[in-house]
Design an enzyme around this catalytic site. Structure first.
Site, mmCIF file in Angstrom:
data_model
loop_
_atom_site.group_PDB
_atom_site.id
_atom_site.type_symbol
_atom_site.label_atom_id
_atom_site.label_comp_id
_atom_site.label_asym_id
_atom_site.label_seq_id
_atom_site.Cartn_x
_atom_site.Cartn_y
_atom_site.Cartn_z
ATOM 1 N N GLU A 43 24.003 1.043 -21.052
ATOM 2 C CA GLU A 43 24.084 -0.419 -21.073
ATOM 3 C C GLU A 43 24.291 -0.950 -22.489
ATOM 4 O OE1 GLU A 43 21.294 -2.150 -17.810
ATOM 5 O OE2 GLU A 43 20.615 -0.120 -18.166
ATOM 6 N N LYS A 99 13.821 -3.599 -27.549
ATOM 7 C CA LYS A 99 14.579 -2.357 -27.730
ATOM 8 C C LYS A 99 15.852 -2.696 -28.492
ATOM 9 C CE LYS A 99 13.225 -0.476 -23.296
ATOM 10 N NZ LYS A 99 13.689 -0.492 -21.953
ATOM 11 N N ARG A 106 9.929 12.653 -10.550
ATOM 12 C CA ARG A 106 9.579 14.062 -10.835
ATOM 13 C C ARG A 106 8.242 14.416 -10.195
ATOM 14 N NH1 ARG A 106 10.864 12.977 -17.044
ATOM 15 N NH2 ARG A 106 10.137 10.999 -16.257
ATOM 16 N N ARG A 129 21.005 -8.772 -24.606
ATOM 17 C CA ARG A 129 20.988 -8.660 -23.154
ATOM 18 C C ARG A 129 20.219 -9.869 -22.613
ATOM 19 N NH1 ARG A 129 17.026 -5.329 -19.387
ATOM 20 N NH2 ARG A 129 18.134 -5.613 -17.438
ATOM 21 N N GLY A 161 17.803 6.722 -14.519
ATOM 22 C CA GLY A 161 16.825 7.811 -14.629
ATOM 23 C C GLY A 161 16.771 8.748 -13.430
ATOM 24 N N ASN A 188 13.758 2.895 -12.642
ATOM 25 C CA ASN A 188 12.507 2.356 -12.118
ATOM 26 C C ASN A 188 12.828 1.125 -11.280
ATOM 27 O OD1 ASN A 188 9.752 2.631 -11.835
ATOM 28 N ND2 ASN A 188 9.345 1.172 -13.479
ATOM 29 N N GLY A 189 13.722 0.269 -11.796
ATOM 30 C CA GLY A 189 14.379 -0.730 -10.939
ATOM 31 C C GLY A 189 15.603 -0.052 -10.341
ATOM 32 N N HIS A 232 21.452 -5.692 -13.207
ATOM 33 C CA HIS A 232 21.986 -4.407 -13.710
ATOM 34 C C HIS A 232 23.509 -4.462 -13.853
ATOM 35 C CE1 HIS A 232 18.376 -2.192 -11.624
ATOM 36 N NE2 HIS A 232 18.106 -2.421 -12.889
ATOM 37 N N HIS A 277 22.556 2.609 -8.946
ATOM 38 C CA HIS A 277 21.773 2.594 -10.188
ATOM 39 C C HIS A 277 20.313 2.801 -9.788
ATOM 40 C CE1 HIS A 277 20.718 0.961 -14.314
ATOM 41 N NE2 HIS A 277 19.555 0.908 -13.671
ATOM 42 N N ASN A 325 17.499 -5.908 -26.768
ATOM 43 C CA ASN A 325 17.053 -6.068 -25.387
ATOM 44 C C ASN A 325 15.575 -6.460 -25.449
ATOM 45 O OD1 ASN A 325 16.329 -5.821 -22.734
ATOM 46 N ND2 ASN A 325 17.172 -3.769 -22.445
ATOM 47 N N ARG A 361 8.695 -1.989 -6.843
ATOM 48 C CA ARG A 361 9.107 -3.144 -6.022
ATOM 49 C C ARG A 361 9.484 -2.701 -4.614
ATOM 50 N NH1 ARG A 361 13.536 -4.785 -10.235
ATOM 51 N NH2 ARG A 361 12.232 -4.452 -12.042
ATOM 52 N N ASN A 386 19.148 12.319 -12.980
ATOM 53 C CA ASN A 386 18.307 13.519 -13.165
ATOM 54 C C ASN A 386 17.772 14.171 -11.904
ATOM 55 O OD1 ASN A 386 18.149 13.552 -16.137
ATOM 56 N ND2 ASN A 386 17.231 11.543 -15.836
HETATM 57 P P1 AMP Z 1 15.141 4.230 -15.899
HETATM 58 O O1 AMP Z 1 14.532 2.953 -15.397
HETATM 59 O O2 AMP Z 1 16.613 4.320 -15.689
HETATM 60 O O3 AMP Z 1 14.727 4.566 -17.308
HETATM 61 O O4 AMP Z 1 14.521 5.395 -14.984
HETATM 62 C C1 AMP Z 1 13.152 5.739 -15.052
HETATM 63 C C2 AMP Z 1 12.798 6.645 -13.873
HETATM 64 O O5 AMP Z 1 13.666 7.778 -13.845
HETATM 65 C C3 AMP Z 1 11.411 7.247 -13.946
HETATM 66 O O6 AMP Z 1 10.446 6.386 -13.392
HETATM 67 C C4 AMP Z 1 11.537 8.512 -13.129
HETATM 68 O O7 AMP Z 1 11.244 8.219 -11.773
HETATM 69 C C5 AMP Z 1 13.011 8.853 -13.207
HETATM 70 N N1 AMP Z 1 13.289 10.090 -13.937
HETATM 71 C C6 AMP Z 1 13.411 10.253 -15.266
HETATM 72 N N2 AMP Z 1 13.656 11.547 -15.570
HETATM 73 C C7 AMP Z 1 13.689 12.216 -14.396
HETATM 74 C C8 AMP Z 1 13.900 13.578 -14.019
HETATM 75 N N3 AMP Z 1 14.131 14.537 -14.927
HETATM 76 N N4 AMP Z 1 13.858 13.885 -12.693
HETATM 77 C C9 AMP Z 1 13.640 12.924 -11.777
HETATM 78 N N5 AMP Z 1 13.435 11.636 -12.058
HETATM 79 C C10 AMP Z 1 13.452 11.279 -13.348
#
Ligand code: AMP
Length: 401
Positions: free
Chosen positions: A387, A17, A287, A94, A333, A214-215, A183, A211, A10, A244, A337
């Site tokens: 993914e 990655k 968080r 990817r 993310g 961050n995005g 995605h 999904h 990726n 965004r 979570n």
């Molecule tokens: P991703 O792009 O799927 O890797 O998601 C990243 C985002 O997930 C981060 O910017 C956080 O906002 C969120 N995130 C990760 N861990 C947690 C958690 N334990 N609780 C709440 N949000 C989380």
């Protein structure tokens, strides 16, 4: 010896990655990333997952993606998993934008590479890095199938009514302006996993996938087929994201040009990098936002409220698009979570048959699970996305066809 390993790459603009999977048993053998490529202090973190696991980290200047891939190859080699191993069946890449042409994973040859290059104007931030990754991998292992797996592919089934913008058709077609969605590997994987969690096959269920990373993007999946998704020509449309804006009146852009005197590049940066949660409250980590809310921080509360309001609108819209919804699945993310986000997104949607059980929602787990009360009309699920596994599965299926 049968070749059963797939290396998934990726390539981002300044990162690479990777994951190495063995498709004989689905195990992950190694994973890692090279970041800050091109900077003085690039960083390479490699984790061997087999044999109990161990992590190595290095920093130093890594000039470009070619050097990054060579560094990855050296790390894999040190663990006896090198790119020259006869067990390596293929390398999966990817690729963010496959336009309308690529509806399925595709073995890369010169013509395919040219077509991916032709899509650079619609994906200027992503496709160039993906192309460099493919070229470099081809140079290292020219004899091995290099397979491109497109983020847009799963969404190519969207009907014209969902995919077209209501703008002049000739202008749209001349510039390939339409909604592509992104995605896709995640939406495909999670919608299938959700069906399995319900004990059904994908063709039997209608799923809304959220999904939220961050995005962030939502999709409406009817019987395993994507019928709508929230991202559009680019990954800027739709939900409120980390940085965004998501949906916005396009006239805001004219206003910023005419009244605020901003350039197109400045507005592009504003909407892609300085908007969303970070623009609203200065933080894009959910968080941190929830922690600030617990302290009564008004800006964090407002950012959270706008994020949730948009999410609810999409759940409602996709319920209407699908007619019947069997499950809503949270992933990535934030979705995997953040119990507060899941609870707030579903709160008050009992009229749509949606509810969350507070006890189940609070459980932390990396397994796919239901969080709706027993007997709910619509299942609410948390389904961790993967993914890399989805890409590896698609690549392996193609090379073994
Ligand atoms: P991703 O792009 O799927 O890797 O998601 C990243 C985002 O997930 C981060 O910017 C956080 O906002 C969120 N995130 C990760 N861990 C947690 C958690 N334990 N609780 C709440 N949000 C989380």
């Amino acid at each position: 010896m049968t070749a059963t390993r797939v290396l998934v790459l990726n390539s981002g603009s300044s990162s690479l990655k990777y994951q190495l999977l063995d498709m004989a048993d689905g195990s992950k053998l190694a994973t890692g990333l090279v970041e800050r490529i091109g900077e003085a202090a690039s960083r390479c973190v490699h984790t061997l997952l087999a044999h109990g696991g161990s992590t190595r980290e290095q920093s130093g200047h890594i000039a470009d993606h070619a050097a990054a891939l060579k560094a990855v190859a050296a790390e894999l080699d040190a663990d006896g998993l090198g790119l020259d191993s006869p067990e390596l069946a293929a390398i999966g890449h990817r690729v963010v934008h496959g336009g309308l042409r690529f509806t399925a994973p595709t073995v890369v040859d010169d013509a395919v590479l040219q077509e991916i290059e032709r899509l650079v104007p619609v994906a200027p931030l992503h496709n160039p890095a993906n192309i460099i990754g493919i070229r470099t991998a081809r140079e290292l292992r020219p004899d091995l199938p290099q397979v491109a797996v497109f983020d847009t592919a799963f969404h190519t089934t969207m009907p014209e009514s969902a995919a077209r913008y209501a703008i002049d058709v000739e202008t749209a077609d001349a510039h390939r302006i339409r909604r592509y969605g992104f995605h896709g590997t995640s939406h495909a994987y999670v919608s299938r996993k959700t069906a399995a969690l319900l004990g059904r096959t994908p063709d039997e269920v209608n799923v809304i996938v959220l999904h939220l990373g961050n995005g962030a993007s939502a999709s409406a999946v009817a019987g395993g087929v994507c019928v709508d998704t929230s991202m559009g020509l680019t990954p800027l449309e739709g939900l409120v994201m980390g940085t965004r804006s998501g949906d916005i009146d396009p006239a805001v852009i004219f206003h910023l040009t005419r009244v605020a005197g901003m350039s197109v590049d400045e507005i592009d940066a504003l909407l892609n990098k300085k908007s969303g949660l970070v623009g609203l409250c200065g933080d894009n980590d959910m968080r941190e936002i929830v922690r600030r809310m617990d302290e009564g921080d008004r800006r964090a509360e407002l950012a959270f409220a706008i994020y949730i309001h948009r999410l609810k609108k999409y759940i409602g819209a996709y319920t209407a698009v699908l007619g019947r919804v069997d499950a809503v699945a949270f992933t990535a993310g934030v979705g995997e979570n953040s119990a507060p986000v899941r609870a707030a997104a579903v709160a008050g949607l009992d009229g749509l048959g949606l509810a969350v059980d507070a006890g189940l929602n609070a459980v932390r787990s990396d397994k796919a699970r239901l969080i709706s009360p027993e007997g709910s009309r619509v299942a609410v699920a948390v389904v961790p996305t993967d993914e890399e596994r989805e890409i590896a599965q698609q690549v392996y299926a193609l090379v073994n066809d």
